[in-house]
Design a protein around this motif. Structure first.
Motif, PDB file in Angstrom:
ATOM      1  N   ILE A  59      -4.099   5.727  -4.347  1.00 14.10           N
ATOM      2  CA  ILE A  59      -4.482   5.171  -3.052  1.00 14.10           C
ATOM      3  C   ILE A  59      -5.115   3.796  -3.265  1.00 14.10           C
ATOM      4  CG2 ILE A  59      -5.974   5.483  -1.037  1.00 14.10           C
ATOM      5  CD1 ILE A  59      -5.709   8.458  -1.374  1.00 14.10           C
ATOM      6  N   THR A  60      -4.729   2.844  -2.459  1.00 15.88           N
ATOM      7  CA  THR A  60      -5.226   1.481  -2.597  1.00 15.88           C
ATOM      8  C   THR A  60      -6.748   1.414  -2.477  1.00 15.88           C
ATOM      9  OG1 THR A  60      -3.155   0.663  -1.641  1.00 15.88           O
ATOM     10  CG2 THR A  60      -5.013  -0.861  -1.700  1.00 15.88           C
ATOM     11  N   ASN A  61      -7.386   0.775  -3.473  1.00 12.74           N
ATOM     12  CA  ASN A  61      -8.839   0.564  -3.493  1.00 12.74           C
ATOM     13  C   ASN A  61      -9.644   1.864  -3.425  1.00 12.74           C
ATOM     14  OD1 ASN A  61      -8.458  -2.273  -3.523  1.00 12.74           O
ATOM     15  ND2 ASN A  61      -8.285  -2.304  -1.279  1.00 12.74           N
ATOM     16  N   TRP A  62      -9.064   2.942  -3.967  1.00 12.98           N
ATOM     17  CA  TRP A  62      -9.769   4.224  -3.951  1.00 12.98           C
ATOM     18  C   TRP A  62     -10.686   4.319  -5.169  1.00 12.98           C
ATOM     19  CZ3 TRP A  62     -10.044   7.849  -0.206  1.00 12.98           C
ATOM     20  CH2 TRP A  62     -10.618   9.076  -0.528  1.00 12.98           C
ATOM     21  N   ASP A  63     -11.942   4.633  -4.932  1.00 17.00           N
ATOM     22  CA  ASP A  63     -12.936   4.735  -5.994  1.00 17.00           C
ATOM     23  C   ASP A  63     -13.199   6.213  -6.268  1.00 17.00           C
ATOM     24  OD1 ASP A  63     -14.996   4.564  -7.771  1.00 17.00           O
ATOM     25  OD2 ASP A  63     -16.271   3.267  -6.538  1.00 17.00           O
ATOM     26  N   MET A  64     -12.601   6.743  -7.361  1.00 15.35           N
ATOM     27  CA  MET A  64     -12.756   8.155  -7.676  1.00 15.35           C
ATOM     28  C   MET A  64     -14.205   8.513  -7.982  1.00 15.35           C
ATOM     29  SD  MET A  64     -10.084  10.256  -7.636  1.00 15.35           S
ATOM     30  CE  MET A  64     -10.436  11.428  -8.934  1.00 15.35           C
ATOM     31  N   ALA A  65     -14.936   7.609  -8.626  1.00 18.13           N
ATOM     32  CA  ALA A  65     -16.332   7.890  -8.975  1.00 18.13           C
ATOM     33  C   ALA A  65     -17.192   8.054  -7.725  1.00 18.13           C
ATOM     34  CB  ALA A  65     -16.875   6.770  -9.853  1.00 18.13           C
TER      35      ALA A  65
END
Length: 283
Positions: free
Chosen positions: A83-89
């Motif tokens: 996903i675009t610009n998705w931050d998993m942290a």
């Protein structure tokens, strides 16, 4: 879900952990139920999945019958990093609490070499196969899969976008025949089995587009069913591991795939009791 045109993927999984269960087998019937999870479900990262999973297996000399009812609500996107610009942290996984699947199915298999090959010895351990042997098998199957969601199944902001994949609800129905082979290697009390059966299916795929129009497609499909086991089958004690891997798959518009995989792996230990009828004495 896959799109060959754009090489995009959306792989949803359920939030589950291994569970401890109890069961019993007697002659042709087996029963198993799970009791408690081995550890806590990671609801913060993957969300919560509500599930109902009922399976019934019947093993006769020549025939085996598998019946299944499964309903799962609450999925997470395994490839959330796409996903675009998705931050998993920060955001963990992309969750879909509205996504629900309902699956009903049945498989019937006939083993030609049932006098020398025992499927009971592999999957219910109510028999013991003394020598290595295999069998060709023929099978029929029938399945229905219903997918429901409040919005599009594919996130709109995936880095690789799907082309003409605007689906929010769909139903997949298939039925067909299969032909396969199963072989059990036996050495004293140890055994190992591997079974494979390809199925050729006639499928009806009905889906709703986001513009509230309904479409229905019919097509031939091909799926592959795999199962096996390895373990120790003693006079009183037996233990080992079994696995079953099955799937429903729909390929449409020559480039789009929707796949539903349902599999289970069981590690087991059991104790066998010999139930013998006592003869009544004559007077």
């Amino acid at each position: 879900m896959d799109d060959d045109l754009s090489e995009a993927e959306a792989n949803y999984g359920t939030s589950q952990v291994p569970r401890i269960g109890i069961g019993a087998s007697y002659k042709w019937m087996s029963f198993l139920t799970s009791i408690t999870p081995l550890h806590k479900i990671d609801k913060d990262r993957k969300g919560a999945t509500q599930q109902m999973d009922i399976q019934w297996n019947l093993y006769l000399k020549a025939l085996s019958i598998d019946l299944r009812y499964q309903q799962y609500q609450g999925y997470y996107l395994e490839n959330s990093n796409d996903i675009t610009n998705w931050d998993m942290a920060k955001n963990s996984y992309y969750k879909r609490e509205d996504l629900m699947t309902t699956s009903v199915g049945a498989n019937i298999r006939y083993n030609f070499n049932y006098k020398k090959f025992s499927q009971k010895a592999v999957f219910s351990q109510t028999e013991k196969q003394l020598k290595s042997s295999g069998t060709f098998s023929v099978g029929v199957r029938w399945n229905i899969l219903k997918i429901q969601a409040d919005s599009a199944l594919v996130p709109s902001n995936l880095e690789k976008s799907f082309i003409n994949f605007d689906i929010d609800n769909s139903t997949i129905y298939d039925q067909g025949v299969g032909f396969g082979y199963s072989y059990s290697f036996v050495h004293k009390n140890w055994f190992a089995n591997l079974s494979a059966m390809p199925f050729f299916l006639y499928q009806i795929f009905t889906y709703n587009s986001l513009n509230n129009t309904t479409h229905s497609l019919t097509s031939p499909q091909f799926v592959f069913q795999l199962r096996g086991a390895i373990g120790y089958n003693g006079h009183h004690d037996y233990c080992g591991i079994t696995f079953v891997n099955d799937q429903m798959r729909s390929r449409w518009k020559d480039a789009h795939d929707i796949g539903y995989n349902f599999a289970n792996i069981k590690l087991f230990y059991a104790r066998r009791f010999n139930l013998e009828k006592q003869k009544k004495s004559k007077r």
